[in-house]
Write an enzyme that holds these catalytic residues in place. Structure first.
Site, short mmCIF file in Angstrom:
data_model
loop_
_atom_site.label_atom_id
_atom_site.label_comp_id
_atom_site.label_asym_id
_atom_site.label_seq_id
_atom_site.Cartn_x
_atom_site.Cartn_y
_atom_site.Cartn_z
N ILE A 17 0.83 -1.20 0.00
CA ILE A 17 0.00 0.00 0.00
C ILE A 17 0.87 1.25 0.00
O ILE A 17 0.61 2.21 -0.73
CB ILE A 17 -0.94 0.00 1.22
CG1 ILE A 17 -1.91 -1.19 1.17
CG2 ILE A 17 -1.73 1.31 1.29
CD1 ILE A 17 -2.77 -1.35 2.41
N ASP A 36 11.33 2.99 6.10
CA ASP A 36 11.04 1.58 5.80
C ASP A 36 12.30 0.78 6.11
O ASP A 36 13.39 1.15 5.66
CB ASP A 36 10.64 1.41 4.33
CG ASP A 36 9.89 0.11 4.08
OD1 ASP A 36 10.40 -0.95 4.50
OD2 ASP A 36 8.81 0.15 3.46
N ASP A 37 12.16 -0.29 6.88
CA ASP A 37 13.33 -1.12 7.18
C ASP A 37 13.61 -2.15 6.09
O ASP A 37 14.57 -2.92 6.18
CB ASP A 37 13.19 -1.81 8.54
CG ASP A 37 12.09 -2.87 8.58
OD1 ASP A 37 11.39 -3.05 7.55
OD2 ASP A 37 11.93 -3.50 9.64
N GLY A 41 9.38 -4.48 2.38
CA GLY A 41 9.36 -3.54 1.27
C GLY A 41 10.40 -3.92 0.21
O GLY A 41 11.33 -4.68 0.49
N ALA A 79 3.49 -1.81 9.28
CA ALA A 79 2.88 -2.66 10.30
C ALA A 79 3.31 -4.09 10.11
O ALA A 79 3.82 -4.48 9.06
CB ALA A 79 1.35 -2.58 10.22
N TYR A 146 -3.51 -9.20 15.82
CA TYR A 146 -3.33 -8.14 14.81
C TYR A 146 -4.41 -7.07 14.93
O TYR A 146 -4.12 -5.87 14.99
CB TYR A 146 -3.34 -8.76 13.41
CG TYR A 146 -3.46 -7.76 12.28
CD1 TYR A 146 -2.39 -6.94 11.95
CD2 TYR A 146 -4.64 -7.62 11.57
CE1 TYR A 146 -2.50 -6.01 10.93
CE2 TYR A 146 -4.75 -6.71 10.54
CZ TYR A 146 -3.68 -5.90 10.22
OH TYR A 146 -3.80 -4.97 9.22
N ASN A 175 -10.31 -5.75 2.69
CA ASN A 175 -9.23 -6.60 2.19
C ASN A 175 -8.63 -5.97 0.93
O ASN A 175 -9.20 -6.07 -0.16
CB ASN A 175 -9.74 -8.00 1.90
CG ASN A 175 -10.07 -8.75 3.18
OD1 ASN A 175 -10.78 -8.23 4.04
ND2 ASN A 175 -9.55 -9.95 3.33
N ARG A 213 -15.28 -12.06 1.83
CA ARG A 213 -14.49 -10.90 2.22
C ARG A 213 -14.88 -9.72 1.35
O ARG A 213 -15.39 -9.89 0.23
CB ARG A 213 -12.98 -11.18 2.05
CG ARG A 213 -12.45 -12.34 2.88
CD ARG A 213 -12.38 -12.00 4.35
NE ARG A 213 -11.82 -13.10 5.13
CZ ARG A 213 -12.52 -14.08 5.66
NH1 ARG A 213 -13.84 -14.12 5.47
NH2 ARG A 213 -11.94 -15.03 6.38
N GLY A 272 -10.21 -19.74 13.31
CA GLY A 272 -10.10 -18.29 13.43
C GLY A 272 -10.46 -17.52 12.18
O GLY A 272 -10.63 -16.31 12.23
#
Length: 315
Positions: A17, A36-37, A41, A79, A146, A175, A213, A272
């Protein structure tokens, strides 16, 4: 403020995103910095006009970056996005999603950065809602760490506004799918199926495939984020199509687009997994003037075209 005068900072700006958001911000004339680590990415996704600061959102140096950039708006996209990882490693999920977010907010406070647009979750926020499509007025009932970590940050934001004066807007996407997506997170099924079908590999469906979804195209989500950055409303704002699509339907549509003729493998349902979710986005339409503009068929077609081109380039 004119577009070419605004400075934006995007966390996770080399990810799925985030990289699309950076492209849109650059296209409208904004000056863009990215934290960004690069753990998920990809450098090839990062717009060359953006300045990359390679670090984790929990690093102490984030404060120095914030002071150097002095952004007018921070889009907090970075995230830990895997629901299954969060269930296995809730502490790791919390360290990234909660403590990392607080580190960004503290850095914003130190630098005088005025506003955060926070990417939360709509798909994992409401559990199995009694009302569909689910409005924001339903109680938040995350079924995984999450969702719980995203909700925790949502609860911190008004506190930071009260104590530190940081404005915010909360976006709860459904989604999200589209080009550049990795097969992780809540909506990875589109990326997983597309890659498998194009490679002629087996497609696996958990359960009977009737789980539904709400799928929203990544560029529509980016549009909502930019609108929220220019809007005084805090939200939370659901961002979705308002209707559910079954896994079986997604598989069928993608098979038609990819020319895949195999039969899906049926596996036992995963504990779940939600049965049905769709989001009521009427508040976003009212406050942000937002509504989705990309149909599911068009979005899937663009996604398949991108994956086909990407896989051909690597062949």
């Amino acid at each position: 403020m004119a577009n070419n005068q605004r400075t934006a900072l995007v966390t996770g700006g080399a990810g799925f995103i985030g990289s699309h958001l950076v492209d849109a911000l650059v296209a409208r004339g904004d000056s863009v910095a990215v934290i960004d680590d690069m753990s998920t990415g990809k450098s090839g996704y990062l717009n060359p006009a953006a300045e990359l600061y390679g670090m984790d959102i929990g690093d102490d140096d984030v404060s120095n970056v914030m002071k150097a950039v002095r952004p007018d708006v921070v889009f907090h996209v970075a995230a830990q996005i895997s629901v299954s990882v969060s269930a296995r490693e809730p502490k790791f999920d919390a360290e990234t999603n909660i403590l990392g977010s607080l580190n960004i907010l503290d850095a914003m406070n130190a630098a005088g950065a005025p506003k955060m647009v926070f990417v939360s979750t709509g798909g994992a926020m409401y559990g199995e809602p009694e009302t569909l499509p689910a409005p924001e007025t339903l109680p938040a009932r995350p079924a995984a760490p999450y969702g719980a970590s995203k909700l925790a940050v949502e609860n911190y934001l008004p506190v930071y506004k009260m104590l530190r004066g940081i404005d915010y807007s909360i976006i709860r996407p459904a989604n999200v799918y589209g080009p550049r997506q990795d097969p992780h997170g809540e909506a990875g099924v589109v990326a997983i199926f597309t890659r498998a079908m194009l490679a002629g590999q087996p497609v696996r469906i958990f359960g009977d495939g009737t789980d539904e979804r709400d799928y929203v195209y990544v560029e529509d989500v980016v549009d909502a984020l930019i609108r929220a950055s220019n809007c005084p409303g805090t939200g939370p704002y659901n961002i979705g199509s308002g209707f559910g699509t079954s896994v079986n339907d997604i598989a069928s549509r993608l098979a038609g687009l990819t020319g895949y003729s195999g039969e899906p493998e049926r596996l036992p349902p995963r504990p779940g997994d939600l049965r049905r979710i769709s989001l009521d986005a009427s508040l976003a339409k009212k406050d942000l003037g937002w509504s989705p503009t990309t149909s599911l068929n068009d979005g899937l077609r663009q996604t398949v075209d991108w994956f086909r081109s990407e896989m051909s380039a690597r062949a």
